[in-house]
Every structure is written in C-alpha cells, then in structure tokens.
Design an enzyme around this catalytic site. Structure first.
Site, PDB file in Angstrom:
ATOM      1  N   HIS A  45      38.714  49.588  41.621  1.00  0.00           N
ATOM      2  CA  HIS A  45      38.424  50.717  40.728  1.00  0.00           C
ATOM      3  C   HIS A  45      38.973  50.502  39.316  1.00  0.00           C
ATOM      4  O   HIS A  45      38.268  50.706  38.327  1.00  0.00           O
ATOM      5  CB  HIS A  45      39.023  51.994  41.339  1.00  0.00           C
ATOM      6  CG  HIS A  45      38.957  53.178  40.429  1.00  0.00           C
ATOM      7  ND1 HIS A  45      37.775  53.813  40.134  1.00  0.00           N
ATOM      8  CD2 HIS A  45      39.921  53.813  39.717  1.00  0.00           C
ATOM      9  CE1 HIS A  45      38.025  54.801  39.294  1.00  0.00           C
ATOM     10  NE2 HIS A  45      39.317  54.825  39.030  1.00  0.00           N
TER      11      HIS A  45
ATOM     12  N   ASP B 261      24.805  34.363  41.881  1.00  0.00           N
ATOM     13  CA  ASP B 261      24.486  33.899  43.228  1.00  0.00           C
ATOM     14  C   ASP B 261      23.796  32.537  43.207  1.00  0.00           C
ATOM     15  O   ASP B 261      24.019  31.720  44.089  1.00  0.00           O
ATOM     16  CB  ASP B 261      23.635  34.934  43.969  1.00  0.00           C
ATOM     17  CG  ASP B 261      24.502  36.025  44.562  1.00  0.00           C
ATOM     18  OD1 ASP B 261      25.499  35.675  45.231  1.00  0.00           O
ATOM     19  OD2 ASP B 261      24.220  37.206  44.341  1.00  0.00           O
TER      20      ASP B 261
ATOM     21  N   CYS C  74      20.011  37.931  34.379  1.00  0.00           N
ATOM     22  CA  CYS C  74      21.030  38.984  34.364  1.00  0.00           C
ATOM     23  C   CYS C  74      22.351  38.537  34.987  1.00  0.00           C
ATOM     24  O   CYS C  74      23.247  39.351  35.191  1.00  0.00           O
ATOM     25  CB  CYS C  74      20.512  40.247  35.054  1.00  0.00           C
ATOM     26  SG  CYS C  74      20.088  39.981  36.782  1.00  0.00           S
TER      27      CYS C  74
HETATM   28  C1  PEP Z   1      23.727  37.504  40.174  1.00  0.00           C
HETATM   29  O1  PEP Z   1      23.840  37.135  41.341  1.00  0.00           O
HETATM   30  O2  PEP Z   1      23.703  36.727  39.189  1.00  0.00           O
HETATM   31  C2  PEP Z   1      23.627  38.946  39.851  1.00  0.00           C
HETATM   32  C3  PEP Z   1      23.371  39.360  38.628  1.00  0.00           C
HETATM   33  O3  PEP Z   1      23.844  39.816  40.864  1.00  0.00           O
HETATM   34  P1  PEP Z   1      25.298  40.192  41.459  1.00  0.00           P
HETATM   35  O4  PEP Z   1      26.331  39.575  40.553  1.00  0.00           O
HETATM   36  O5  PEP Z   1      25.299  41.671  41.496  1.00  0.00           O
HETATM   37  O6  PEP Z   1      25.223  39.543  42.799  1.00  0.00           O
HETATM   38 MG    MG Z   2      23.404  38.467  42.999  1.00  0.00          MG
END
Ligand code: PEP
Ligand code: MG
Length: 575
Positions: free
Chosen positions: A189, A454, A501
C-alpha cells in the site's frame, strides 16, 4: 554519516525532519479474568465501535479520494465479523480466561505470522491488514489513540513500521516529503500510494529505521533505496540541490507537457499514462498524458472479500473516463492468478503461478465473473472513448473465446434494455508465443499493447519477483527488442496499431529505438510522460529508424544500453 539500505519504491530525493509514526501497542500480558462474559461484552462493544469508525473512514475516503480506494475499509470491516478472527478471539477468551486485549493480540499476531510465512506480496498485505484491524480493536478496548498522521502540521519524512490504509487516509500528503517503512514490498500500500502521489519512498528498510531519533534530519534517495543519517550540512545541501534540479527538470518538461509529441519530421505519436486507481487519472492529464494506455483493473478486485458488482465497476470505469475528459481509456480486464489469489476466485496452489492459471486464462475459466466485468466495460463504453484489452494472451483461440463472451455480454445488456458501446478490442503481447504469432493474432484484434515486464520475464526465463535473478531481467536484451520489432512489423502489415505499456515505454533511453521501430503509442507512469514527449520531439522517425538494426545486433542488454547512451541528444529549449 550512516546509511541504511532499503528497497527503492518511488524515485526522488527528500531531506527533512523525521516523523516517527508509531502504532505500536503496549505489550499486553495475559491476565486471568473473573468474568468471561464481561470480557465478551467489552469485546463486542469494541468491535462495534471500530466498525462504526471504519464505516465513517470509508465514507470520508469515498468522498475525498474515490470509491475504490475506500473499499479497503469495507474489507477491514469484514474482518470484524470473520470467524477466523473474531471467532478465534472469543474462543481464546473462553479457553484461557483472559482479558479481551490479550486475546485480540494473540490472534492477530498468529494470523500475521501465518500470512507473512506465505512470502507473497498479496498475503504480506493481508498481514498488515490484520495488524491494522487488531490494533484498532485493542486501542478501542484500552481507550488509547495512536500518534496519527493527521497530527503532521509541517513538512516531514514519515518513518513507520508499516503504513496501512487507515493510517494514511487522513494524512495531508502535501506535508509529506518522503515515506520510509521498515516492512513491505514494492507492491504494498505505501509504495503504490507514494508513486501515485509522486512522493519519494523506500520500503523494506528493516527495524533499524524505527530507532532513528524522532528529531533528526535525514536524507532519502527513493530511486536507490538509500537512507542517509547524520549527514553533514554540506551533504544535505548537495541532496537539496539534486532535488531542486530534479524539480527544475520536471517543471521544464511540464511547461511543454500538454503539447503533442511530434517528431522533427512531423510524425505524431500518442503518449499515454498507466494507472491503477481512480485517483491517478487526474495526474495523467496534469502530466500531459493523451489518454490511459493501461488501466490495471486489479485495484478494484484486490483487498476485498467479495467481487465488485457490475454497477460499481461501471461507475468506476465511466468515472475514470469522465475524469480523462474523454481521452482514450484502455481498460485491461482482470489480470490475477495463482500469485495473487482472491478469496472469491480460488485457484488451486501452483508450483509456478506465473506459468499457471492467470490473466485471460483464469477469466475464461470463470465466464460468470468475467462477463460482469465485460458488461460493465461495454456499458461504460457507450458514448465514451473506452477500449478493452485482454492480458496474458497466448493463443488465437483465447482471443476468439474472449470476443465471444463480449458478444454474449452485449446481448445480455441489450436484452435488459440497456445500451452498450462498441469499443476497440486489443490484447497485451507479453508472452513470447503471442509476439511470434502476432501475424495470426493481428487478424483477431484492433490493437496490440506490448507488455515488456512479462515479455522480459518469459523471454529471459527470469521470475519477475525473484530478487536473485533481477540482474538478468533486462528489457534491453536484444531478444526482447527483436520480439517487439517483429510484433510491430507484423501488426502494421495488417493495419493493426501497436502500443507499449511495460516499463520500457517510460525509459527515455528506449524512446528513439521504439520510435524507430514504428511504435504508435507509448504508455507509462505519469511522471515519465513529459520526459518521453521531450525525447520524441528531438528525433525524426527516419533518424530513429536508422538506429534499430545496430541496436538489435548488439550482443547483450549492456551493449544495447551503451549503444543507446552514445546516441542520446541533449535537451533543448523547446522539447
Ligand atoms: C507488462 O507485463 O509489461 C504489463 C504492463 O503488465 P503488468 O506489469 O501489469 O503485468
Ligand atoms: Mg503483464
């Protein structure tokens, strides 16, 4: 000078006096009581009063911050009627003939130990919750109050064992120069709150920080995770200077933040924000974001005992879109799995949760829950610029199955007399299989958003939560970059636009490379937006494209970084 090393949770520098937040309770010695009945009456009265206070906090937070942020207090209230908590306390009073305070303490500590032993961020957070609620009940029983953060009246660096939502809810964030906690992880948090408010923060710094003299002036470097004690005035000045430079760079970048990101040869690129709460939407706009490229909807689902209703989800999605002034909003459907099990979405224990039942795989297995979210998104998309995105896609079949559920959800809305929008549908490309078959997947969707966090984990075979392999987990590795190039090429050949992203999008060092590969949209945490926009304005797409082959031909991540460092262009007045 002494230093203490913790985990950097929110970048930035702070120099200032310490405010030691202590919710420590007096240690309670169990004592035999004459009347068990009287203790049970005291306990029930205390539970009721704590419940009322939590309800008031929930209402206040919902009004001041947002409904989703207030939800944690509703979850805390549920602890007050949870048999594994209150039932155990009553049992302990009965069995041991002890006073209520001691019974609460004993049960809370035992539950904390169980949660902490699980060594997982999600359960660590539950450990803090149980201590938060347990502490409130004990204080109520003893008639004492904590040294609350609402007592802060001048700028300070807050040190605490753990910062729980009920502690931070009434804090005046404008007076908090920095946050340091002895426990907790990057996704706790305190860390999330600090990042969303732009406050430098360090977590997991150990119990030593609680011994720091409350009157002392300290320095924190939230990027490096370092706390400096007893620094001489010259060093303090140096850090104040660094902080000033950082602020000056930010305000310079902010002066142009609202301008579009257009390359020297006239190519306009979309720069958007990643958010994980309602409150962060305002910051995206403030920092020049042209939309939200990733709304992590997990915040609506975590920290609660029952799933959010369709109506609550609809209100939240519509509310965020409205806060964005109808700039595009990409809503990613629920991305949880074995590493973050939810009480209402049980997943059997898995040895490798990151290779298990997570993201869209999990949702396809629970169409009942999944369709609630899809209906909420479709309803919110009516008359709004909202898009849907599925996480963790590996196969074409998954996209088709998810799209079929969108169609069912739409029919259900219409059958009930409601109205549904027709949002663009996209997927995250974050599994190497998806990147390698992006030509096939492109036929199924309107857009891709590459998730390098990921994609790096799965391409390089490094668990993103395992500290001992973090030196290998580098998104600049040529293998990751080659998958990104392949994805963009294959998508563009089929008329599908591509965003990114993952964390790589917010690193200005990567900007020319991604621009050169033809990326259409960059999505990142708000604070990086003005800087990335600045870099885009200093390059032409053509010049950037000329870098790509050389960068991807480097032998490892370090060599790619060294190559890109050499290509950097100095900041200019108007970028
Ligand atoms: C990613 O995997 O790059 C992503 C943006 O998703 P998260 O970090 O939420 O897994
Ligand atoms: Mg991800």
């Amino acid at each position: 000078m002494k230093t203490i090393q913790g985990i950097g949770a929110s970048a930035g520098f702070a120099v200032g006096p310490v405010f030691l937040y202590t919710d420590a309770l007096p240690s309670i010695e169990p004592k035999r009581v004459d009347s068990v009945e009287a203790e049970l009456v005291r306990l029930r009265a205390a539970l009721e009063r704590v419940g009322e206070k939590l309800e008031a906090l929930e209402t206040e937070t919902a009004a001041k911050v947002g409904k989703a942020e207030a939800e944690v207090f509703a979850a805390h209230r549920l602890f007050l009627v949870d048999p594994s908590f209150t039932g155990e306390i009553e049992k302990s009073i009965h069995e041991h003939n002890i006073q209520a305070e001691a019974a609460v303490q004993g049960v809370a500590l035992k539950l904390r130990e169980t949660f902490e032993a699980m060594q997982d961020d999600y359960f660590r957070a539950r450990a803090a919750d149980i201590m938060d609620v347990g502490g409130q009940v004990i204080r109520e029983l003893m008639g004492i109050s904590a040294r609350g953060l609402e007592q802060i009246t001048s700028p300070v660096i807050v040190l605490a064992d753990e910062l729980v939502p009920s502690a931070t809810a009434r804090m005046d964030a404008s007076l908090v120069l920095g946050l340091v906690t002895s426990r907790g992880g990057k996704s706790g948090h305190a860390a999330i709150l600090a990042r969303s408010l732009g406050i430098p923060a360090i977590v997991g710094a150990g119990p030593e920080i609680l011994k720091i003299d409350p009157g002392a002036s300290i320095i924190i470097d939230g990027g490096a995770g370092t706390i400096l004690l007893e620094a001489d005035p010259q060093i303090q000045q140096e850090y104040l200077q660094r902080k000033k430079q950082q602020q000056a760079r930010l305000s310079h970048a902010l002066t142009n933040a609202a301008q579009p990101a257009v390359t020297l040869d006239g190519v306009r690129v979309e720069v958007a924000g990643n958010i994980g709460s309602m409150a962060e939407a305002g910051r995206v706009v403030e920092f020049g974001g042209e939309g939200v490229g990733l709304l992590r909807t997990e915040f609506l689902f975590l920290d609660r005992l029952i799933a959010p209703s369709e109506e609550e989800q609809f209100q939240t999605y519509a509310g965020i879109s409205d806060k964005l002034g109808n700039r595009p909003l990409i809503i990613r459907t629920l991305d949880v799995g074995g590493d973050k099990p939810l009480p209402y979405l049980p997943v059997s224990s898995e040895d490798n949760p990151f290779l298990g039942n997570r993201g869209v795989r999990l949702c396809l297995g629970r169409p009942d829950l999944f369709k609630i979210q899809l209906r909420a998104i479709l309803r919110a998309a009516h008359g709004r610029e909202i898009r849907i995105m599925f996480p963790m896609v590996t196969t074409v079949g998954e996209v088709r199955a998810a799209r079929a559920l969108i169609a069912e959800a739409r029919d259900e809305i219409v059958a009930a007399g409601g109205q549904a929008g027709t949002p663009q549908v996209g997927i995250m490309v974050e599994v190497p299989a998806a990147a390698l078959t992006s030509d096939l997947l492109a036929a199924e969707v309107d857009f891709f958003s590459i998730g390098t966090n990921d994609l790096t984990q799965y391409t390089l075979a490094v668990d993103r939560t395992n500290p001992s392999v973090q030196n290998i987990a580098d998104h600049f590795h040529p293998s990751v970059l080659r998958l990104i190039r392949l994805t963009i090429q294959q998508a563009h050949e089929r008329g599908v636009w591509v965003g990114l992203c993952g964390e790589l999008a917010g690193d200005p060092l990567a900007t020319p490379l991604l621009l050169g590969m033809g990326l259409d949209e960059f999505s990142m945490s708000s604070a990086s937006i003005p800087f990335v926009k600045g870099v885009i304005r200093r390059w032409s797409r053509e010049e950037a494209a000329a870098l790509v082959d050389s960068a991807l031909g480097q032998e490892d991540a370090q060599a790619v970084v060294a190559f890109l460092q050499q290509q950097k262009k100095p900041e200019s007045e108007n970028s």
